[in-house]
Design an enzyme around this catalytic site. Structure first.
Site, PDB file in Angstrom:
ATOM      1  CD  GLU A  13      -3.400  -5.925   3.892  1.00  0.00           C
ATOM      2  OE1 GLU A  13      -4.220  -5.055   4.245  1.00  0.00           O
ATOM      3  OE2 GLU A  13      -2.172  -5.803   4.026  1.00  0.00           O
ATOM      4  CD  GLU A  63      -3.237  -0.808   2.003  1.00  0.00           C
ATOM      5  OE1 GLU A  63      -3.209   0.161   2.779  1.00  0.00           O
ATOM      6  OE2 GLU A  63      -4.179  -1.595   1.946  1.00  0.00           O
TER       7      GLU A  63
HETATM    8  C1  FCB Z   1      -4.392  -2.072   5.407  1.00  0.00           C
HETATM    9  C2  FCB Z   1      -2.970  -2.319   5.869  1.00  0.00           C
HETATM   10  C3  FCB Z   1      -2.883  -3.344   6.976  1.00  0.00           C
HETATM   11  C4  FCB Z   1      -3.989  -3.154   7.982  1.00  0.00           C
HETATM   12  C5  FCB Z   1      -5.316  -3.119   7.294  1.00  0.00           C
HETATM   13  C6  FCB Z   1      -6.498  -3.007   8.238  1.00  0.00           C
HETATM   14  O1  FCB Z   1      -4.499  -0.846   4.787  1.00  0.00           O
HETATM   15  O2  FCB Z   1      -2.206  -2.771   4.790  1.00  0.00           O
HETATM   16  O3  FCB Z   1      -1.620  -3.262   7.558  1.00  0.00           O
HETATM   17  O4  FCB Z   1      -3.766  -2.012   8.709  1.00  0.00           O
HETATM   18  O5  FCB Z   1      -5.342  -2.031   6.420  1.00  0.00           O
END
Ligand code: FCB
Length: 449
Positions: free
Chosen positions: A355, A167
């Protein structure tokens, strides 16, 4: 109906954790201080003044956590490397204890039939490098290149999946423009300079890995949001397009060889100030997959601030949306739209959801945590993924954020995202009902409408 068989045999089912949020042991075995250790020291900058301390103690409990991942039926385990553990001076000397720790993690994964997926950088820059300018110093190309090299050299015999960075928009935007995240710096120029170096480093990292290990799979994990204008007035629609450009295209398009989307975002053309000869080409790399991470929808409207973007978010609390524990607008329908958007780039032929997760308030009752809303969230997301796959979108994996409740950056300990509840007082783990649901689902004997 939802069944794992809908996703095919090759689909990757994994969980994701990160070094700073999970490991603890911030001062042990030669690890140096990261910008996140500094930023959260004494609870400063963190909600409720929470102090990370041992976070979820992965450094000591990695065996248990990895076994639990396998027990839940996952086959992929994504974790990140703490730069401060493997190269405490940031630049050169490798710390054998740091290498030993990740070797143990990798071996434990393999022993449990889990494929280790390494994120090389998940935001925890060595403080010693931040003192030299951090991401705004162009020397970071050498520092980061060396980190990538060390990771492949020591772990590449067993690790075949790499995510160069996590990210970039989050850590540059929040850390170098707004100052809400570590290292707490502000300003457009600081942001653009950092962003350019980050993009160069993603492509550079890709090239280093490919050269050292031609058969590995290399990707980056990008945050994205489904963006909607606050209404149909044309200046609000324009605002939404710019926000979308910034959140979803700014880091992606240069990697795909298209340069920064400065036609859409003319103000950000100032980034060119930080170019050196040859950078245009250096920004591109043909990644094997792009990681997509979607947590929330953004509703945008025209605004004079911030300048150059001329757009702002309508705060989620002011709209009638479903909010999670952190007050974010959890709109699962956005997943399908974003998958379609990514697949509209001909350069992208594999997307992995690296994720996906949600935080809701969880209660430990006796020995159980009943988190039906988290289960429903994942089910809804998976239906979106299934729909996109049916339409030919090449989405090849789904990684849950996260395995065990951990330390959520400046939000501290209150948001719980895990499939496993963590009692932070004693680090006792309890599998939540969402975790049990995944176990059944991944065994292939759960169908849910
Ligand atoms: C994302 C991050 C991760 C965590 C989630 C909830 O943006 O990559 O580390 O904080 O959010």
């Amino acid at each position: 109906m939802l069944s794992r068989h809908d996703f095919g045999k090759k689909f990757k089912w994994g969980v994701t954790i990160s070094a700073f949020q999970n490991e603890g042991a911030a001062n042990r075995d030669g690890k140096s201080t990261s910008i996140w250790d500094t930023f959260t020291e004494k609870g400063l900058n963190v909600k409720n003044n929470d102090i990370p301390g041992e976070t979820s103690a992965f450094y000591d409990k990695y065996e248990d956590d990895i076994q639990k991942t396998a027990f839940l039926g996952f086959k992929q385990f994504r974790f990140s490397i703490a730069w401060t553990r493997v190269i405490p001076d940031g630049i050169g000397t490798v710390n054998p204890k740091g290498i030993e720790f990740y070797n143990k993690v990798i071996d434990k994964c393999i022993e449990n039939n889990l494929e280790p997926w390494i994120t090389i950088y998940h935001w925890d820059l060595p403080q010693i490098l931040e003192d030299k300018g951090g991401w705004t110093n162009r020397d970071i190309l050498d520092w980061f290149g060396n980190l990538v090299h060390v990771c492949v050299q020591y772990f590449g015999d067993r690790v075949k999946h790499w995510i160069v960075m996590n990210e970039p928009m989050s850590f540059t935007g929040l850390g170098y423009f707004w100052g809400y995240h570590a290292p707490g710096r502000r300003g457009m120029n600081t942001f653009l300079r950092a962003a350019h170096h980050v993009t160069l480093c993603m492509a550079l990292g890709g090239r280093i890995i490919r050269q050292m290990q031609p058969n590995s799979k290399i990707g980056v994990a990008l945050s994205c949001s489904y963006v909607k204008p606050s209404n149909h007035f044309f200046f609000n629609k324009g605002a939404a397009r710019r926000v979308e450009g910034l959140l979803n295209r700014f880091f992606l398009e240069p990697l795909l060889g298209m340069g920064y989307p400065t036609k859409l975002l003319p103000g950000l053309g100032l980034i060119k100030k930080h170019f050196e000869a040859g950078d245009e080409q250096r920004l591109a790399f043909d990644f094997d997959f792009i990681g997509l991470q979607y947590y929330f929808r953004v509703v945008a409207r025209f605004s004079l601030f911030p300048p150059l973007l001329f757009a702002r978010e309508v705060p989620p609390a002011q709209r009638k949306s479903e909010l999670n524990e952190m007050g974010l607008d959890v709109y699962t329908g956005g997943m399908y739209k974003l998958l379609k958007f990514y697949s509209s780039y001909p350069q992208i032929n594999s997307i992995i959801i690296t994720e996906s997760g949600v935080c809701y308030t969880d209660f430990l009752r006796g020995k159980k945590v009943h988190d039906a809303s988290r289960r429903r969230y994942h089910q809804k997301m998976l239906k979106q993924v299934k729909k996109a796959r049916k339409e030919g979108v090449p989405v090849d994996g789904y990684f849950v954020w996260t395995l065990v409740d951990n330390f959520e950056w400046v939000e501290g300990y209150s948001p719980r995202f895990g499939l496993i509840y963590n009692d932070f007082k004693n680090q006792r783990r309890v599998i939540k009902s969402s975790g049990h649901w995944f176990r059944k689902f991944l065994k292939g004997d759960e169908r849910d409408s």
